[in-house]
Design a protein around this motif. Structure first.
Motif, short mmCIF file in Angstrom:
data_model
loop_
_atom_site.label_atom_id
_atom_site.label_comp_id
_atom_site.label_asym_id
_atom_site.label_seq_id
_atom_site.Cartn_x
_atom_site.Cartn_y
_atom_site.Cartn_z
N ASN A 242 42.28 9.85 -2.46
CA ASN A 242 41.25 10.30 -1.51
C ASN A 242 41.41 9.60 -0.17
O ASN A 242 41.36 10.23 0.90
CB ASN A 242 39.85 9.99 -2.05
N TYR A 243 41.58 8.29 -0.23
CA TYR A 243 41.66 7.47 0.99
C TYR A 243 42.83 7.89 1.85
O TYR A 243 42.73 7.98 3.08
CB TYR A 243 41.79 6.00 0.58
N ARG A 244 43.94 8.18 1.21
CA ARG A 244 45.12 8.59 1.97
C ARG A 244 44.84 9.90 2.72
O ARG A 244 45.21 10.05 3.89
CB ARG A 244 46.30 8.77 1.03
N VAL A 245 44.20 10.86 2.05
CA VAL A 245 43.90 12.13 2.70
C VAL A 245 42.91 11.93 3.85
O VAL A 245 43.07 12.48 4.94
CB VAL A 245 43.37 13.17 1.70
N TYR A 246 41.88 11.11 3.58
CA TYR A 246 40.90 10.85 4.65
C TYR A 246 41.57 10.20 5.87
O TYR A 246 41.24 10.51 7.01
CB TYR A 246 39.78 9.96 4.12
N GLN A 247 42.49 9.29 5.64
CA GLN A 247 43.19 8.65 6.75
C GLN A 247 44.07 9.64 7.51
O GLN A 247 44.25 9.52 8.72
CB GLN A 247 44.05 7.49 6.24
N THR A 248 44.60 10.62 6.77
CA THR A 248 45.44 11.63 7.40
C THR A 248 44.59 12.59 8.25
O THR A 248 45.00 12.99 9.35
CB THR A 248 46.21 12.44 6.34
N LEU A 249 43.42 12.94 7.75
CA LEU A 249 42.59 13.95 8.41
C LEU A 249 41.73 13.39 9.54
O LEU A 249 41.49 14.08 10.54
CB LEU A 249 41.67 14.64 7.39
#
Length: 811
Positions: free
Chosen positions: A796-803
């Protein structure tokens, strides 16, 4: 004639200029709100009121000003503007009355709350909020001490008389009825009401909040208000057991102990005594009072050695000894389990725990012997594989890379690795990653690159993400860069293939090895083209955002505007108040449906997508996620995050309650995106949810943790139900995460594992790994739930950082 024409043109030009000015102001207000620049939005609204009061009123900008003022804590301005809406009989008068009643309640003025609510109900009996208003009137009367009125209002509800008492609303009403009866001295009636809540549980194994309130009411009846929580009532052993279990499930361990101790002290020959002792010990464990728990677990073994619960007590005793660093005592208990209960279910846990305990004692040779003994004892069964995995982890901590590689290769030949759902289990991705790490440590970098590339990377792949980081490090390290460059050349050369799937794989591999912007864009374009030709990647739906709500600024009041869900929705959508607009819009659209299950899937796809988008904008992200997730369940996990359509990505990974997150998390050195990653996993953004472990709200806090946090946050009158309030849940979540990051600085994986499995356990797992690198210590997490939790939170954290950036603005 020429003069008249000129005058007409002048007036027309003036009106046109006014229209442009009004639309321009509206755009500025919307832009300010989108940027969370409330100060500018308020300034624009106040200027508009001064320059064109009519436009300000007919467009209900005073309601918008009230909402923004309430959000920023300017309650007096909010009240004043809500009142102007009420006085001129706007279509939004209904919502103004409701909001003023809420502000009265928050200020403690329960009398005026009831006045506004009663006016609301009389004027708007078909409102979406009328049920909540009726409930608040009843509860406000209770809080004001009007107990007879409370009972009359709640018993007037048909649900009280006609349901099986299994629905939440009815059970909540019964709690207030019972407490009102108790306050009025109607003890027999109160007892009957509370007993019905206990005897008619929706799920007997998971007694809810209302069962907890009921046993508290019964205890107060039986011992009196002054002695409640101090002495146990005189009950039968079965009644003590029942009440104790309800308290225990809801984590009220103090009152649970009163009932369990009453069984032990007053019914010494009862069959309930062994379990009562055991439950007392379990309660102390939940409170991290391990030394006290040991006393009760040991009593069970000594006094009831032949009881079935003796084995569980022995296991709990061993675990508790290890938590207080009495590892020798823990070892003796685990050995005793093996000796006394060799054929019991899950006996392998004693063997595996002995491996772990000896590792804690820094006795790796002994630990290895137990790992080997476990493999021999459970040959051909899953515990053999798990013991081999334990052996691999020991080799890694010893930097014994040769034997570690042998163990990893053996594990990859095993068909069933247990997965993360099995205690101490593993999976192919984890073993492959560790194998890549081992090869890298052995300076066999080309092989390591191939292994890392074999681990799929995407939005749901934790080890794929770690593998990509390792590949990037290899590509950037001066010593290993030539090896990465060579692999890059091989991959790019192979892109001439007519095999579309091979092209996709190779292009995604290139993206993991290069930071060159031009090459990356070329590969992204190639992957995107490949997705359009591969059936597995064509399952992503296409949606169109539909147009709802008025767009033009009104110059005069609409005549005879009927109060309908659609008209109210249009007005709220114009103002950008999606939290109030979307339920009204959905209610309007449902009037035309033949199928009505309450799900957004009842609607045509584009309508459902539009509602989901609007719910997301209105901080009701659970509806958005509930809509979009089913469409992505069958999409390969290695689908590139960068290529997910943004309008769908923001539904999958929304940012609800942004103001509270920005207010509370960064000031505590917590990344708001990490807090959202926890929230997504804990509650799927549902503010009112309660788990089977009695954890409440967005961040799912249990009472033992939240009570400690309330002390830290100087909230002496804190009540558990406040956790259902999003700002409170986010405040508590930010504080707790901040505390965990102080224990595990710059280690989000460790913080996530602690959030789920406790910081004491995480400290032990970290110590066993002998490193602070997540690539090494995550594999040491032996709780299946906690390891799986880390995978999901970090994904989740990785996607949030990407978005999103750190201020939660879309990149």
């Amino acid at each position: 004639m020429k003069i008249k024409n000129n005058l007409f043109l002048l007036i027309t030009s003036l009106i046109f200029s006014i229209n442009i000015f009004a639309q321009d102001v509206h755009s500025k207000i919307n832009q300010s709100l989108a940027n969370r620049d409330y100060k500018s939005a308020i300034s624009e609204l106040q200027n508009l009121r001064q320059t064109d009061k009519k436009v300000f009123q007919v467009n209900n900008y005073d309601y918008l000003l009230a909402r923004i003022s309430e959000k920023t804590g300017d309650i007096s301005t909010a009240l004043a503007n809500y009142q102007t809406v009420i006085k001129r009989k706007s279509i939004l008068k209904e919502y103004s009355l409701w909001r003023v009643s809420q502000l009265m309640r928050s200020s403690g003025n329960l009398l005026m709350e009831k006045v506004y609510l009663q006016q609301f109900i009389s004027l708007y009996p078909k409102s979406l909020l009328v049920e909540a208003a009726n409930k608040r009137i009843a509860f406000s009367n209770f809080e004001s001490g009007n107990y007879e009125t409370t009972i009359n209002l709640l018993t007037a509800s048909k649900s009280i008389l006609t349901t099986s008492q299994n629905d939440t609303k009815t059970r909540e009403n019964l709690v207030f009825i019972g407490n009102s009866q108790l306050q009025l001295g109607k003890v027999a009636n109160a007892r009957e009401t509370f007993s019905s809540l206990i005897n008619k549980l929706p799920n007997i194994s998971q007694p809810d909040d209302f069962a907890l309130a009921a046993v508290k009411g019964l205890d107060e009846i039986d011992v009196g208000r002054d002695n409640f929580g101090k002495v146990a009532p005189q009950l039968s052993e079965a009644e003590h057991q029942q009440r104790g279990e309800i308290y225990q499930f809801n984590r009220d361990f103090t009152n649970a102990r009163l009932h369990f101790l009453a069984i032990v002290q007053n019914y010494s020959s009862s069959e309930f005594v062994p379990n009562a002792l055991y439950q007392i010990g379990r309660g102390f464990v939940q409170e991290n009072r391990f030394n006290e728990s040991i006393q009760y677990f040991e009593r069970v073994q000594i006094e009831f050695p032949k009881n079935l619960i003796a084995k569980d007590a022995l296991s709990q005793s061993a675990s508790a000894f290890s938590k207080v660093n009495k590892n020798r005592e823990a070892v003796s208990r685990y050995k005793l389990i093996i000796e006394r209960f060799p054929n019991t279910d899950n006996i392998e846990r004693a063997y595996l725990n002995l491996v772990d305990i000896h590792r804690d004692l820094a006795e790796n040779d002994v630990a290895l012997n137990w790992a080997i003994k476990t493999q021999e004892t459970f040959r051909g069964k899953l515990p053999e594989t798990i013991a081999l995995f334990n052996q691999l982890r020991i080799r890694i901590t010893q930097n014994d890379w040769t034997n570690a590689l042998i163990d990893a290769d053996k594990l990859l030949l095993v068909s069933d690795l247990g997965g993360t759902r099995v205690p101490s289990g593993t999976n192919k991705a984890e073993i492959n990653f560790l194998r890549g790490l081992i090869l890298e440590e052995m300076q066999r970098v080309p092989e390591a690159i191939d292994v890392y590339l074999s681990i799929a990377d995407g939005r749901g792949e934790y080890y794929g993400s770690l593998a990509t980081k390792k590949l990037q490090n290899i590509a950037q390290n001066d010593l290993t860069k030539p090896l990465a460059t060579n692999k890059l050349a091989i991959l790019t050369a192979s892109l001439n293939s007519t095999d579309i799937e091979a092209n996709r794989k190779n292009a995604q591999a290139v993206l993991r090895l290069t930071e060159n912007d031009e090459l990356r864009q070329k590969m992204l374009d190639l992957v995107k083209k490949s997705y359009s030709s591969l059936s597995a990647y064509q399952k992503i739906p296409s949606f169109k955002l539909l147009e709802f709500g008025r767009k033009e600024v009104l110059k005069e009041k609409s005549k005879n505007l009927e109060i309908t869900h659609q008209n109210i929705a249009d007005e709220f959508l114009f103002l950008g108040l999606y939290d109030e607009a979307t339920p009204e819009l959905e209610a309007s659209l449902r009037e035309k449906l033949t199928k009505n299950t309450g799900s957004l899937s009842d609607f045509p796809a584009d309508t459902a997508f539009t509602l989901a988008t609007f719910y997301n904008r209105g901080d009701m992200a659970n509806r958005a996620v509930g809509f979009i997730e089913p469409f992505w369940r069958n999409v390969p996990n290695d689908y590139l995050i960068e290529l997910i359509p943004r309008e769908q990505a923001t539904l999958l990974y929304p940012i609800p309650y942004t103001d509270s997150l920005i207010k509370y998390a960064p000031q505590r050195n917590v990344d708001s995106r990490f807090a959202l990653s926890i929230m997504r996993q804990e509650s799927r953004y549902r503010a009112d949810v309660k788990s089977v472990a009695a954890a409440r709200g967005l961040m799912q806090f249990i009472s033992t943790t939240s009570d400690l946090l309330a002390i830290e946050l100087a909230k002496p009158n804190f009540k558990q139900d406040e956790l259902y309030n999003p700002p409170t849940a986010i405040l508590f979540g930010s504080q707790y995460l901040s505390n965990l990051f102080k224990l595990f600085p710059n280690q989000p994986e460790a913080v996530a594992a602690s959030y789920n499995g406790g910081e004491i356990n995480m400290s032990r797992w970290l110590a066993r790994s002998k490193t602070e690198l997540p690539e090494r210590y995550v594999s040491e997490i032996i709780f299946s739930q906690s390891k799986d939790y880390v995978y999901k939170v970090m994904a989740n954290y990785r996607v949030y950082q990407t978005l999103y950036d750190e201020n939660l603005r879309l990149r």
